[in-house]
Design a protein around this motif. Structure first.
Motif, PDB file in Angstrom:
ATOM      1  N   ILE A 182     -23.456 -68.841  11.220  1.00 41.32           N
ATOM      2  CA  ILE A 182     -22.329 -69.778  11.091  1.00 41.32           C
ATOM      3  C   ILE A 182     -22.407 -70.590   9.799  1.00 41.32           C
ATOM      4  CG2 ILE A 182     -22.056 -69.950  13.603  1.00 41.32           C
ATOM      5  CD1 ILE A 182     -23.282 -72.789  13.380  1.00 41.32           C
ATOM      6  N   LYS A 183     -23.378 -70.247   8.931  1.00 42.82           N
ATOM      7  CA  LYS A 183     -23.553 -70.878   7.613  1.00 42.82           C
ATOM      8  C   LYS A 183     -23.918 -72.358   7.710  1.00 42.82           C
ATOM      9  CE  LYS A 183     -20.014 -67.732   5.873  1.00 42.82           C
ATOM     10  NZ  LYS A 183     -18.648 -67.653   5.312  1.00 42.82           N
ATOM     11  N   ALA A 184     -24.555 -72.731   8.805  1.00 41.59           N
ATOM     12  CA  ALA A 184     -25.000 -74.119   8.933  1.00 41.59           C
ATOM     13  C   ALA A 184     -26.083 -74.426   7.908  1.00 41.59           C
ATOM     14  CB  ALA A 184     -25.517 -74.378  10.345  1.00 41.59           C
ATOM     15  N   ASP A 185     -26.919 -73.430   7.595  1.00 44.69           N
ATOM     16  CA  ASP A 185     -27.971 -73.646   6.599  1.00 44.69           C
ATOM     17  C   ASP A 185     -27.378 -74.003   5.240  1.00 44.69           C
ATOM     18  OD1 ASP A 185     -26.884 -71.054   6.495  1.00 44.69           O
ATOM     19  OD2 ASP A 185     -28.685 -70.210   5.575  1.00 44.69           O
ATOM     20  N   GLN A 186     -26.240 -73.402   4.912  1.00 37.55           N
ATOM     21  CA  GLN A 186     -25.574 -73.734   3.646  1.00 37.55           C
ATOM     22  C   GLN A 186     -24.826 -75.070   3.745  1.00 37.55           C
ATOM     23  OE1 GLN A 186     -23.470 -70.318   1.753  1.00 37.55           O
ATOM     24  NE2 GLN A 186     -24.132 -69.163   3.568  1.00 37.55           N
ATOM     25  N   ALA A 187     -24.254 -75.333   4.912  1.00 38.63           N
ATOM     26  CA  ALA A 187     -23.532 -76.594   5.101  1.00 38.63           C
ATOM     27  C   ALA A 187     -24.461 -77.788   4.941  1.00 38.63           C
ATOM     28  CB  ALA A 187     -22.884 -76.626   6.480  1.00 38.63           C
ATOM     29  N   HIS A 188     -25.733 -77.623   5.315  1.00 37.26           N
ATOM     30  CA  HIS A 188     -26.673 -78.738   5.243  1.00 37.26           C
ATOM     31  C   HIS A 188     -26.950 -79.160   3.807  1.00 37.26           C
ATOM     32  CE1 HIS A 188     -28.281 -77.509   9.469  1.00 37.26           C
ATOM     33  NE2 HIS A 188     -27.135 -78.172   9.519  1.00 37.26           N
ATOM     34  N   ALA A 189     -26.662 -78.285   2.856  1.00 34.20           N
ATOM     35  CA  ALA A 189     -26.805 -78.688   1.455  1.00 34.20           C
ATOM     36  C   ALA A 189     -25.725 -79.692   1.069  1.00 34.20           C
ATOM     37  CB  ALA A 189     -26.725 -77.453   0.548  1.00 34.20           C
ATOM     38  N   VAL A 190     -24.651 -79.731   1.866  1.00 36.27           N
ATOM     39  CA  VAL A 190     -23.546 -80.668   1.638  1.00 36.27           C
ATOM     40  C   VAL A 190     -23.734 -81.923   2.480  1.00 36.27           C
ATOM     41  CG1 VAL A 190     -21.050 -80.994   1.731  1.00 36.27           C
ATOM     42  CG2 VAL A 190     -22.006 -78.743   1.134  1.00 36.27           C
ATOM     43  N   THR A 191     -23.986 -81.734   3.774  1.00 34.24           N
ATOM     44  CA  THR A 191     -24.190 -82.871   4.678  1.00 34.24           C
ATOM     45  C   THR A 191     -24.889 -82.431   5.953  1.00 34.24           C
ATOM     46  OG1 THR A 191     -23.112 -84.658   5.933  1.00 34.24           O
ATOM     47  CG2 THR A 191     -21.928 -82.575   5.759  1.00 34.24           C
ATOM     48  N   ASP A 192     -25.694 -83.303   6.497  1.00 29.39           N
ATOM     49  CA  ASP A 192     -26.305 -83.093   7.811  1.00 29.39           C
ATOM     50  C   ASP A 192     -25.504 -83.769   8.908  1.00 29.39           C
ATOM     51  OD1 ASP A 192     -28.417 -81.476   7.101  1.00 29.39           O
ATOM     52  OD2 ASP A 192     -29.916 -83.079   7.052  1.00 29.39           O
ATOM     53  N   GLY A 193     -24.421 -84.452   8.515  1.00 23.58           N
ATOM     54  CA  GLY A 193     -23.638 -85.198   9.484  1.00 23.58           C
ATOM     55  C   GLY A 193     -23.915 -86.679   9.388  1.00 23.58           C
ATOM     56  N   SER A 194     -23.036 -87.449   9.980  1.00 24.47           N
ATOM     57  CA  SER A 194     -23.085 -88.911   9.867  1.00 24.47           C
ATOM     58  C   SER A 194     -23.591 -89.571  11.142  1.00 24.47           C
ATOM     59  CB  SER A 194     -21.680 -89.433   9.553  1.00 24.47           C
ATOM     60  OG  SER A 194     -21.590 -90.819   9.748  1.00 24.47           O
ATOM     61  N   ARG A 195     -24.349 -90.648  10.981  1.00 22.90           N
ATOM     62  CA  ARG A 195     -24.809 -91.429  12.135  1.00 22.90           C
ATOM     63  C   ARG A 195     -23.635 -92.090  12.847  1.00 22.90           C
ATOM     64  NH1 ARG A 195     -29.486 -90.112  13.904  1.00 22.90           N
ATOM     65  NH2 ARG A 195     -29.947 -92.185  14.706  1.00 22.90           N
ATOM     66  N   GLY A 196     -22.499 -92.150  12.188  1.00 19.87           N
ATOM     67  CA  GLY A 196     -21.325 -92.749  12.820  1.00 19.87           C
ATOM     68  C   GLY A 196     -20.653 -91.842  13.817  1.00 19.87           C
ATOM     69  N   VAL A 197     -21.059 -90.574  13.876  1.00 20.03           N
ATOM     70  CA  VAL A 197     -20.466 -89.616  14.809  1.00 20.03           C
ATOM     71  C   VAL A 197     -21.357 -89.499  16.054  1.00 20.03           C
ATOM     72  CG1 VAL A 197     -19.858 -87.183  15.172  1.00 20.03           C
ATOM     73  CG2 VAL A 197     -19.287 -88.319  13.018  1.00 20.03           C
ATOM     74  N   LEU A 198     -20.731 -89.628  17.235  1.00 22.80           N
ATOM     75  CA  LEU A 198     -21.446 -89.554  18.502  1.00 22.80           C
ATOM     76  C   LEU A 198     -20.950 -88.357  19.303  1.00 22.80           C
ATOM     77  CD1 LEU A 198     -23.404 -90.765  20.599  1.00 22.80           C
ATOM     78  CD2 LEU A 198     -21.516 -92.227  21.390  1.00 22.80           C
ATOM     79  N   VAL A 199     -21.901 -87.510  19.729  1.00 22.38           N
ATOM     80  CA  VAL A 199     -21.589 -86.303  20.495  1.00 22.38           C
ATOM     81  C   VAL A 199     -22.117 -86.441  21.918  1.00 22.38           C
ATOM     82  CG1 VAL A 199     -21.950 -83.816  20.684  1.00 22.38           C
ATOM     83  CG2 VAL A 199     -21.664 -84.864  18.428  1.00 22.38           C
ATOM     84  N   GLY A 200     -21.267 -86.169  22.888  1.00 20.33           N
ATOM     85  CA  GLY A 200     -21.671 -86.204  24.291  1.00 20.33           C
ATOM     86  C   GLY A 200     -22.150 -84.836  24.752  1.00 20.33           C
ATOM     87  N   ILE A 201     -23.362 -84.769  25.276  1.00 19.42           N
ATOM     88  CA  ILE A 201     -23.905 -83.537  25.835  1.00 19.42           C
ATOM     89  C   ILE A 201     -23.661 -83.598  27.341  1.00 19.42           C
ATOM     90  CG2 ILE A 201     -25.907 -82.022  26.014  1.00 19.42           C
ATOM     91  CD1 ILE A 201     -24.978 -82.564  23.134  1.00 19.42           C
ATOM     92  N   ASN A 202     -22.480 -83.138  27.765  1.00 20.53           N
ATOM     93  CA  ASN A 202     -22.100 -83.186  29.179  1.00 20.53           C
ATOM     94  C   ASN A 202     -22.746 -81.997  29.870  1.00 20.53           C
ATOM     95  OD1 ASN A 202     -20.269 -84.897  27.711  1.00 20.53           O
ATOM     96  ND2 ASN A 202     -18.957 -84.942  29.511  1.00 20.53           N
ATOM     97  N   ASP A 203     -23.907 -82.235  30.486  1.00 20.84           N
ATOM     98  CA  ASP A 203     -24.731 -81.130  30.951  1.00 20.84           C
ATOM     99  C   ASP A 203     -25.704 -81.600  32.027  1.00 20.84           C
ATOM    100  OD1 ASP A 203     -26.504 -78.595  30.687  1.00 20.84           O
ATOM    101  OD2 ASP A 203     -24.938 -78.262  29.203  1.00 20.84           O
TER     102      ASP A 203
END
Length: 478
Positions: A155-176
């Motif tokens: 999914i090219k996440a390894d390449q995306a990480h050269a741009v950003t790892d994501g922001s601490r301002g984003v919250l993801v719910g693991i509904n599980d």
């Protein structure tokens, strides 16, 4: 949406696991025994959804109707017009509609076919408390097992990480099924204050540690795929810089009942989560049919909850299911209900696999390392939105471990992570914006070269891959 170690429950993800939740502000939880006992001999303790107009006045009248019918109000969602009720009155469905207040009831339906396993509301004990984990800044160094993560390359996440790892301002719910926040790869990104346990009749339990796993590793595995930290330990998630919260909606027996899922998605919306992952289907029916009394009422209550959360800014991503089933051409359901005795039945396309087939929910199919459809993955033209890796995925396990799992349950969190990266890059984007971008940026993937009549559609949109395999790099380059 599947379950591997347990009976059929998590057909949405791996052959094995599940989740949690609570209610909120305008939705006041109640646990008041009725003052009006029913004349009928008591039956098994059952939970029900009772639907009415979404206003405080209508909900209050339905609450009174529940009590008059010999029931207890478990939770009320006034913003949805949904009341969760509990009763041993075998005539509850009829009695709750009688009298003046009963005229406010639009529909009522049992949420399961077996008696309530957790007992009367208010009697279950909370999980033991545990110390919270402080947030830590992830170090920008390779993690030891990144080379084993073929899925991130696909999914090219390894390449995306050269741009950003994501922001601490984003919250993801693991509904599980719960998340082990003490895992060294999850602790740096874990948000305890916004975590919850929803498996006690759908009533939110915020006791410290109540949102941890007890019998299942599923939720911890899902969490690692979404956001395992870049910290020099183990693996790296799709969005290693975002925060995650555990919304436990799977009970110890592996069931995700409607009241749990509703509790979880409402909690997520009230706690300003940006994206939620749902690697499960709601029990006890793999498909909830609109023209069935109980199932139709439940379908409507769940639909309202997810629509309301979408309106509050939550993008829901869900596993397509592991039954190798054509969701666009439903004919039979041989495994439902799974909490009592399955009764084979004829179904049609008005019968929904929830939450994955609800409007606005991103439905994710599974691929293998060879970029072909996983043999277990559900499919269906205009049912699958996108695809992502789901066969033999390496991720975190409770107790600090790592292991491989397979299922659309493993595919869905890859897309959840991509959506979290998108939200990080475009914090003003709505769920609808994220949905459009996920589809647009996905890599077109053609049907198999060896003809398979089930793979209908075009290279740009087909039954196996939807609009293609998720692309994390394009997601952050826009």
């Amino acid at each position: 949406m599947s379950r591997s170690s347990r009976p059929r429950r998590w057909t949405a993800g791996l052959a094995a696991t599940a989740l949690t939740l609570t209610t909120l502000g305008a939705a006041t939880a109640h646990a008041v025994p009725s003052d009006h006992a029913s004349a009928a001999a008591p039956g098994p303790l059952m939970n029900y959804v009772v639907n009415t107009k979404a206003s405080p006045g209508h909900v209050r009248k339905v609450e009174d109707a529940v009590k008059a019918a010999g029931g207890t109000v478990v939770t009320s969602y006034r913003q949805l017009g949904v009341v969760i009720a509990q009763s041993t009155n075998p005539d509850f469905r009829t009695d709750v509609r009688s009298g003046h207040n009963g005229r406010e009831v639009q529909s009522v339906g049992a949420t399961r076919t077996a008696a309530v396993s957790e007992g009367p509301v208010g009697t279950a004990k909370s999980a033991a408390g545990v110390k919270s984990v402080e947030d830590a800044e992830a170090a920008p160094v390779p993690d030891p097992r990144e080379l084993d993560q073929w899925d991130m390359v696909q999914i090219k996440a390894d390449q995306a990480h050269a741009v950003t790892d994501g922001s601490r301002g984003v919250l993801v719910g693991i509904n599980d099924s719960g998340v082990d926040d003490t895992h060294p790869d999850l602790a740096p990104n874990f948000d305890a204050k916004d975590s919850v346990n929803c498996v006690n009749n759908g009533v939110p339990d915020t006791t410290a540690g109540a949102w941890r796993p007890t019998t299942s590793s599923h939720g911890t595995h899902v969490a690692g795929t979404v956001a395992a930290a870049r910290n020099g330990v183990g693996i790296v998630g799709v969005a290693p810089g975002v925060r995650i919260a555990s919304v436990k909606v799977v009970n110890d027996d592996g069931f995700i009942y409607p009241e749990y899922s509703i509790c979880g998605i409402v909690w997520a919306a009230e706690h300003h989560m940006d994206v939620t992952n749902h690697s499960y289907f709601i029990d006890p029916f793999e498909f909830w049919c609109k023209d069935n009394g109980d199932q139709g009422a439940v379908q409507e209550a769940v639909r309202r909850a997810y629509a309301w959360a979408t309106g509050r800014g939550v993008l829901s991503v869900a596993a397509a299911g592991n039954s190798n089933y054509d969701l666009a051409n439903k004919t039979t359901d041989n495994g439902s209900p799974n909490d009592s005795t399955p009764v084979p039945r004829q179904i049609n396309n008005s019968c929904l696999d929830m939450p994955t087939e609800l409007p606005g929910v991103i439905t994710v199919a599974s691929t293998t390392q060879a970029r072909v459809r996983s043999g277990f993955s559900n499919f269906g033209l205009n049912k699958i939105d996108v695809a992502a890796p789901g066969s033999s995925i390496l991720s975190t396990l409770p107790g600090g471990g790592y292991g491989n799992m397979s299922g659309t349950s493993m595919a869905s969190p890859h897309v959840t992570g991509v959506a979290a990266l998108m939200k990080s890059a475009h914090p003003w984007w709505s769920p609808q914006d994220l949905e459009r971008a996920l589809r647009k940026e996905a890599d077109d993937t053609a049907c198999p070269t060896t003809p398979d009549a089930r793979c209908t559609g075009t290279t740009a949109n087909n039954a196996f891959f939807g609009e293609g395999i998720a692309d994390a790099l394009d997601a952050v380059k826009r």
